[in-house]
Write a protein that holds these residues in place. Structure first.
Motif, PDB file in Angstrom:
ATOM      1  N   SER A 101       0.829  -1.205   0.000  1.00  0.00           N
ATOM      2  CA  SER A 101       0.000   0.000   0.000  1.00  0.00           C
ATOM      3  C   SER A 101       0.862   1.253   0.000  1.00  0.00           C
ATOM      4  O   SER A 101       0.397   2.339  -0.305  1.00  0.00           O
ATOM      5  CB  SER A 101      -0.928   0.001   1.213  1.00  0.00           C
ATOM      6  OG  SER A 101      -0.166  -0.069   2.398  1.00  0.00           O
ATOM      7  N   LYS A 102       2.139   1.114   0.336  1.00  0.00           N
ATOM      8  CA  LYS A 102       3.047   2.263   0.363  1.00  0.00           C
ATOM      9  C   LYS A 102       3.330   2.776  -1.043  1.00  0.00           C
ATOM     10  O   LYS A 102       3.516   3.962  -1.249  1.00  0.00           O
ATOM     11  CB  LYS A 102       4.378   1.874   1.014  1.00  0.00           C
ATOM     12  CG  LYS A 102       4.259   1.470   2.456  1.00  0.00           C
ATOM     13  CD  LYS A 102       5.597   0.988   2.966  1.00  0.00           C
ATOM     14  CE  LYS A 102       5.424   0.331   4.319  1.00  0.00           C
ATOM     15  NZ  LYS A 102       6.637  -0.359   4.750  1.00  0.00           N
ATOM     16  N   VAL A 104       1.338   2.670  -3.639  1.00  0.00           N
ATOM     17  CA  VAL A 104       0.149   3.063  -4.371  1.00  0.00           C
ATOM     18  C   VAL A 104       0.029   4.585  -4.369  1.00  0.00           C
ATOM     19  O   VAL A 104       0.153   5.235  -3.331  1.00  0.00           O
ATOM     20  CB  VAL A 104      -1.109   2.416  -3.742  1.00  0.00           C
ATOM     21  CG1 VAL A 104      -2.365   2.843  -4.471  1.00  0.00           C
ATOM     22  CG2 VAL A 104      -0.972   0.910  -3.732  1.00  0.00           C
ATOM     23  N   SER A 105      -0.222   5.140  -5.558  1.00  0.00           N
ATOM     24  CA  SER A 105      -0.356   6.592  -5.672  1.00  0.00           C
ATOM     25  C   SER A 105      -1.675   7.034  -5.036  1.00  0.00           C
ATOM     26  O   SER A 105      -2.596   6.245  -4.837  1.00  0.00           O
ATOM     27  CB  SER A 105      -0.321   7.006  -7.143  1.00  0.00           C
ATOM     28  OG  SER A 105      -1.488   6.555  -7.798  1.00  0.00           O
ATOM     29  N   SER A 106      -1.756   8.321  -4.761  1.00  0.00           N
ATOM     30  CA  SER A 106      -2.974   8.853  -4.139  1.00  0.00           C
ATOM     31  C   SER A 106      -4.160   8.718  -5.098  1.00  0.00           C
ATOM     32  O   SER A 106      -5.294   8.538  -4.665  1.00  0.00           O
ATOM     33  CB  SER A 106      -2.777  10.311  -3.728  1.00  0.00           C
ATOM     34  OG  SER A 106      -2.401  11.092  -4.845  1.00  0.00           O
ATOM     35  N   LYS A 108      -4.658   6.226  -7.211  1.00  0.00           N
ATOM     36  CA  LYS A 108      -5.101   4.832  -7.119  1.00  0.00           C
ATOM     37  C   LYS A 108      -5.881   4.595  -5.836  1.00  0.00           C
ATOM     38  O   LYS A 108      -6.881   3.888  -5.827  1.00  0.00           O
ATOM     39  CB  LYS A 108      -3.897   3.884  -7.166  1.00  0.00           C
ATOM     40  CG  LYS A 108      -3.402   3.602  -8.548  1.00  0.00           C
ATOM     41  CD  LYS A 108      -4.312   2.612  -9.221  1.00  0.00           C
ATOM     42  CE  LYS A 108      -3.728   2.164 -10.526  1.00  0.00           C
ATOM     43  NZ  LYS A 108      -4.677   1.473 -11.367  1.00  0.00           N
ATOM     44  N   LYS A 109      -5.405   5.188  -4.722  1.00  0.00           N
ATOM     45  CA  LYS A 109      -6.109   5.050  -3.447  1.00  0.00           C
ATOM     46  C   LYS A 109      -7.516   5.623  -3.551  1.00  0.00           C
ATOM     47  O   LYS A 109      -8.476   5.020  -3.075  1.00  0.00           O
ATOM     48  CB  LYS A 109      -5.333   5.760  -2.325  1.00  0.00           C
ATOM     49  CG  LYS A 109      -4.116   5.016  -1.854  1.00  0.00           C
ATOM     50  CD  LYS A 109      -3.458   5.783  -0.718  1.00  0.00           C
ATOM     51  CE  LYS A 109      -2.180   5.125  -0.268  1.00  0.00           C
ATOM     52  NZ  LYS A 109      -1.484   5.877   0.777  1.00  0.00           N
ATOM     53  N   LEU A 110      -7.626   6.793  -4.164  1.00  0.00           N
ATOM     54  CA  LEU A 110      -8.929   7.437  -4.337  1.00  0.00           C
ATOM     55  C   LEU A 110      -9.833   6.575  -5.218  1.00  0.00           C
ATOM     56  O   LEU A 110     -11.017   6.377  -4.911  1.00  0.00           O
ATOM     57  CB  LEU A 110      -8.753   8.828  -4.953  1.00  0.00           C
ATOM     58  CG  LEU A 110     -10.026   9.632  -5.196  1.00  0.00           C
ATOM     59  CD1 LEU A 110     -10.749   9.887  -3.881  1.00  0.00           C
ATOM     60  CD2 LEU A 110      -9.708  10.941  -5.889  1.00  0.00           C
ATOM     61  N   LYS A 112      -9.694   3.333  -5.645  1.00  0.00           N
ATOM     62  CA  LYS A 112     -10.107   2.159  -4.874  1.00  0.00           C
ATOM     63  C   LYS A 112     -11.193   2.520  -3.869  1.00  0.00           C
ATOM     64  O   LYS A 112     -12.164   1.794  -3.686  1.00  0.00           O
ATOM     65  CB  LYS A 112      -8.904   1.556  -4.137  1.00  0.00           C
ATOM     66  CG  LYS A 112      -8.014   0.698  -5.006  1.00  0.00           C
ATOM     67  CD  LYS A 112      -6.843   0.153  -4.241  1.00  0.00           C
ATOM     68  CE  LYS A 112      -7.246  -1.030  -3.420  1.00  0.00           C
ATOM     69  NZ  LYS A 112      -6.129  -1.702  -2.746  1.00  0.00           N
ATOM     70  N   ALA A 113     -11.040   3.663  -3.202  1.00  0.00           N
ATOM     71  CA  ALA A 113     -12.010   4.103  -2.203  1.00  0.00           C
ATOM     72  C   ALA A 113     -13.367   4.372  -2.854  1.00  0.00           C
ATOM     73  O   ALA A 113     -14.415   3.991  -2.322  1.00  0.00           O
ATOM     74  CB  ALA A 113     -11.508   5.347  -1.483  1.00  0.00           C
TER      75      ALA A 113
END
Length: 141
Positions: A101-102, A104-106, A108-110, A112-113
Motif C-alpha cells: 500500500s506504500k 500506491v499513488s494517491s 489509485k487510493k482514491l 479504490k475508495a
C-alpha cells in the motif's frame, strides 16, 4: 500434493537428513542450500536420482518421481530467479506477493475508495429492497 503418505518411521528417518527443513505426512520441505546445490549438480550433468541418493535420501521412501519433479521445479525457479529464488518466500504460482500500500499513488487510493463506496452503496440498496420485500410478505399473511 503427493500421493505418497509417509509413516512415522519414514518421517523420523527423513528428519535426520541435514537437507530436510521439515516433513509432514505428505510433503518434504528441503533446505534452500540443498536446492541450490542440487540444481547446480544437475546442470553439470548429474541425474535427479543420483543427486538425491548422494545427499542421503532413500528413493524407496520418497520415490523417484518426487526427486525428478522436485528438481524440475527447482531448475525453473533457478532459471527465473537465480539463487535468490530459493532464499525468499514466493508462495503461489507466479506470485509476486501482496501489492504494497506504500507504493500506491494517491490517485489509485482514491479510485479504490470510490469503487468500495460504490459497492457498499449498492449493497445497502439491495438490503433495503430485501427488507421492503420482507415487510410486504408479512402483510400478506
Amino acid at each position: 500434493m503427493s500421493k505418497i503418505l509417509f509413516n512415522e518411521h519414514q518421517r523420523r528417518q527423513l528428519e535426520l537428513n541435514p537437507n530436510v527443513a521439515s516433513i509432514s505426512d505428505r510433503a518434504i520441505q528441503y533446505k534452500a542450500e540443498f536446492k541450490i546445490c542440487a540444481v547446480q549438480e544437475n546442470l553439470m550433468g548429474k541425474g535427479p536420482s543420483q543427486i538425491f541418493i548422494e545427499n542421503g535420501f532413500d528413493l524407496e521412501i520418497i520415490g523417484v518421481k518426487k526427486a525428478k519433479s522436485s528438481l524440475s521445479r527447482w531448475r525453473k525457479t533457478f532459471k527465473t530467479y537465480g539463487e535468490q529464488g530459493f532464499l525468499e518466500e514466493r508462495r503461489g504460482k507466479g506470485s509476486t506477493g501482496r501489492p504494497s500500500s506504500k507504493d500506491v499513488s494517491s490517485e489509485k487510493k482514491l479510485e479504490k475508495a470510490e469503487a468500495r463506496i460504490k459497492y457498499l452503496e449498492a449493497e445497502l440498496e439491495l438490503l433495503k429492497k430485501l427488507e421492503e420485500l420482507e415487510r410486504l410478505a408479512k402483510k400478506r399473511f
